[in-house]
Structures are given as C-alpha cells and as structure tokens.
Design a protein around this motif. Structure first.
Motif, PDB file in Angstrom:
ATOM      1  N   SER A 100      43.880  93.936  26.545  1.00  0.00           N
ATOM      2  CA  SER A 100      44.401  93.429  28.005  1.00  0.00           C
ATOM      3  C   SER A 100      45.281  94.110  28.626  1.00  0.00           C
ATOM      4  O   SER A 100      45.025  94.693  29.774  1.00  0.00           O
ATOM      5  CB  SER A 100      44.477  91.822  28.042  1.00  0.00           C
ATOM      6  OG  SER A 100      43.309  91.064  27.388  1.00  0.00           O
ATOM      7  N   TRP A 101      46.403  94.272  27.833  1.00  0.00           N
ATOM      8  CA  TRP A 101      47.524  94.990  28.565  1.00  0.00           C
ATOM      9  C   TRP A 101      47.286  96.646  28.726  1.00  0.00           C
ATOM     10  O   TRP A 101      47.606  97.109  29.806  1.00  0.00           O
ATOM     11  CB  TRP A 101      48.671  95.024  27.714  1.00  0.00           C
ATOM     12  CG  TRP A 101      49.543  93.689  27.774  1.00  0.00           C
ATOM     13  CD1 TRP A 101      49.525  92.788  26.650  1.00  0.00           C
ATOM     14  CD2 TRP A 101      50.316  93.213  28.953  1.00  0.00           C
ATOM     15  NE1 TRP A 101      50.496  91.565  27.378  1.00  0.00           N
ATOM     16  CE2 TRP A 101      50.780  92.017  28.602  1.00  0.00           C
ATOM     17  CE3 TRP A 101      50.237  93.795  30.154  1.00  0.00           C
ATOM     18  CZ2 TRP A 101      51.460  91.178  29.328  1.00  0.00           C
ATOM     19  CZ3 TRP A 101      51.074  93.136  31.006  1.00  0.00           C
ATOM     20  CH2 TRP A 101      51.976  91.686  30.870  1.00  0.00           C
TER      21      TRP A 101
ATOM     22  N   VAL B  28      45.291  96.221  32.044  1.00  0.00           N
ATOM     23  CA  VAL B  28      46.329  96.132  32.983  1.00  0.00           C
ATOM     24  C   VAL B  28      46.805  97.568  33.655  1.00  0.00           C
ATOM     25  O   VAL B  28      46.894  97.945  34.604  1.00  0.00           O
ATOM     26  CB  VAL B  28      47.246  95.140  32.622  1.00  0.00           C
ATOM     27  CG1 VAL B  28      48.288  94.937  33.831  1.00  0.00           C
ATOM     28  CG2 VAL B  28      46.661  93.653  32.608  1.00  0.00           C
TER      29      VAL B  28
ATOM     30  N   LEU C   5      37.865  92.826  23.999  1.00  0.00           N
ATOM     31  CA  LEU C   5      38.081  92.075  25.276  1.00  0.00           C
ATOM     32  C   LEU C   5      37.155  90.781  25.725  1.00  0.00           C
ATOM     33  O   LEU C   5      36.172  91.257  25.997  1.00  0.00           O
ATOM     34  CB  LEU C   5      38.474  93.114  26.451  1.00  0.00           C
ATOM     35  CG  LEU C   5      38.992  92.595  27.721  1.00  0.00           C
ATOM     36  CD1 LEU C   5      40.444  92.182  27.482  1.00  0.00           C
ATOM     37  CD2 LEU C   5      38.932  93.552  28.813  1.00  0.00           C
TER      38      LEU C   5
ATOM     39  N   TYR D 242      39.375  89.814  30.423  1.00  0.00           N
ATOM     40  CA  TYR D 242      38.736  90.816  31.566  1.00  0.00           C
ATOM     41  C   TYR D 242      39.437  90.148  32.852  1.00  0.00           C
ATOM     42  O   TYR D 242      40.018  90.844  33.802  1.00  0.00           O
ATOM     43  CB  TYR D 242      37.341  91.076  31.488  1.00  0.00           C
ATOM     44  CG  TYR D 242      37.040  92.015  32.594  1.00  0.00           C
ATOM     45  CD1 TYR D 242      36.998  93.151  32.438  1.00  0.00           C
ATOM     46  CD2 TYR D 242      36.267  91.335  33.857  1.00  0.00           C
ATOM     47  CE1 TYR D 242      36.482  94.215  33.345  1.00  0.00           C
ATOM     48  CE2 TYR D 242      36.187  92.449  34.903  1.00  0.00           C
ATOM     49  CZ  TYR D 242      36.039  93.576  34.592  1.00  0.00           C
ATOM     50  OH  TYR D 242      35.509  94.547  35.943  1.00  0.00           O
TER      51      TYR D 242
ATOM     52  N   ALA E 218      43.092  90.229  33.154  1.00  0.00           N
ATOM     53  CA  ALA E 218      43.851  91.515  33.595  1.00  0.00           C
ATOM     54  C   ALA E 218      43.357  92.347  34.715  1.00  0.00           C
ATOM     55  O   ALA E 218      44.454  92.733  35.506  1.00  0.00           O
ATOM     56  CB  ALA E 218      43.104  92.476  32.108  1.00  0.00           C
TER      57      ALA E 218
ATOM     58  N   SER F 159      46.880  92.842  37.299  1.00  0.00           N
ATOM     59  CA  SER F 159      47.133  94.179  37.758  1.00  0.00           C
ATOM     60  C   SER F 159      46.932  94.302  39.214  1.00  0.00           C
ATOM     61  O   SER F 159      47.746  94.865  39.857  1.00  0.00           O
ATOM     62  CB  SER F 159      45.949  95.211  37.030  1.00  0.00           C
ATOM     63  OG  SER F 159      44.641  94.676  37.436  1.00  0.00           O
TER      64      SER F 159
END
Length: 252
Positions: A7-8, A11, A98, A103, A106, A110
């Motif tokens: 996830s990161w 992002v 993911l 999703y 994220a 972002s």
C-alpha cells in the motif's frame, strides 16, 4: 505486513506520478489561486459577505482552497483510475497482495497528500496580495481541516473511476465536479440562492467542506453537523469505491 508495504509503495508511486504531471499541477495548484485573485481582487478587506461575518477575501480564500483541493483529489483520481483500468495496470495490481480496501485507501491517501500544495498556495496568495491575517493556530487549523476534508472527495474520485469507462469518465467527473462546486457554495455564497436551493446545498458535502474553514476563520470549532456530514459521505464514497473495485475484479 506485506500488504502494508504494498500500500505504501502504491502511495509513493501515485504521489510521484502526480507531481510530474504539469497539467494536473496547474489546475490543482495555480488555477485556484488565480481564481482567488480574480474574484477577491477588486474587493476591499472591509467588504463583508452578507450573513457570513467574514470579509470577502477571507471567505473566498477558504472557498478557493477547498476548490483547489477538490480539483486535486477528484479530477486526478477519477480519470487516472479509469485509464489504469483500460491499460491493464489495475489487473496487474490484483496479482499482488494488495486487497481492495488497500487500493482504495492508497489512492485516497496519495491524492490527499497532493492536495496540500493547492491549499497552501491559495493561503499564501491571500496573505500576500489581499493582506488576509489570522492567528497562527487558525492558519494551522484551516490547513488541517481543509486537507482532512479532501479525503471525502478523494474517495468519490476513486468511486467514479471504477463506475465510468475511459470515454465517459471525464464528462461524468466534470458534471459532479462543477455541480458540487457551484451548488455547495464554493464559487458564490449560498445566501444568494433561493431558499429551496439553500436547503439542498446545506446537505451537500462541498457546503459542509467550506463551512469547516469558515467556522475556524470566525474563531469557532467546526460545527458537528458539518463534520458528521463529511464523515458519512466519506464512508459512503469509500464503501462504494471498495464495492466497485471488487465488482470490477469479478469481471476481470
């Protein structure tokens, strides 16, 4: 743990892609500041918006900062996701660890990070060119409230990106974008609306969004109704986005 790292990574990728898009940065960062100067440019600091208790520059500043953040998170998310679906990028992401909620979160996170410059630039322009002044805590609270409120529309952008096809996403997004901006009072005070339209506007997420900043400018805490309304809309939009993501997965 692996899901969190994925996830990161997504992002960071989304933020990098957005910052490299000059067209996106113009419309989300420069355009709202330009609109502020156009709308508030001829107004004096003592001119007040009827029924708001705020000067015209202060009122327009919050409206345009909210509008800029809305542009960044809604326009950016919806069109980008629709294109990713058509290009096969989303299909590739499904092969990773993911999950659907990862999703959506994220994409929402972002987009919210990218919206921060649009808020800060409008504030800076208002302070420099229209001499808008607030206490330090108010500037910080304004930035935090408008930034946090943009999460609601980031989730809406994800939902629209999964609801519409690549060809239809832009007109659908524009209708939602301009409709919410106009009816929610980001371009003009809702006090100028007919009573029936004011009643409708009071329940829109954009109206509650702008009201967060307006309350802080008056030295008050955001009203519970506005906070609750945005939270409910966020849950609806995020839940809808996750459902559409899963539905799209079943079609693949």
């Amino acid at each position: 743990m692996l899901t969190t790292l994925t996830s990161w990574a997504l992002v960071r990728l989304e933020i990098t892609r957005a910052l490299r898009n000059r067209k996106f940065l113009f419309f989300s960062v420069i355009y709202p500041a330009m609109l502020f100067l156009i709308i508030a440019g001829s107004q004096g600091g003592s001119d007040e918006v009827p029924g708001s208790g705020l000067s015209v520059p202060a009122y327009v500043m919050v409206s345009m900062a909210s509008f800029g953040a809305l542009t960044a998170v809604l326009m950016g998310n919806s069109e980008r996701i629709a294109k990713e679906r058509e290009s096969g990028w989303v299909r590739q992401l499904r092969l990773t660890t993911l999950p659907g909620r990862g999703y959506v979160l994220a994409k929402t996170a972002s987009a919210a990070v990218v919206s921060l410059p649009s808020i800060v630039v409008v504030f800076a322009v208002a302070a420099v060119f229209k001499d808008v002044r607030f206490a330090a805590w108010q500037w910080l609270a304004l930035t935090g409230a408008i930034w946090a409120g943009s999460l609601c529309f980031a989730a809406l952008g994800v939902a629209i990106g999964y609801l519409a096809s690549g060809d239809a996403v832009r007109p659908i997004t524009m209708i939602v974008y301009f409709g919410l901006s106009l009816l929610g009072g980001l371009w003009m005070p809702t006090a100028t609306f007919p009573q029936w339209l004011r009643d409708v506007a009071s329940w829109l997420p954009t109206h509650a969004y702008a009201a967060l900043g307006q309350a802080i400018e008056l030295g008050d805490a955001p009203h519970a109704k506005d906070v609750t309304l945005l939270a409910v809309y966020f849950l609806l939009f995020a839940g809808g986005a996750a459902w559409l993501y899963r539905k799209d997965t079943l079609k693949a």
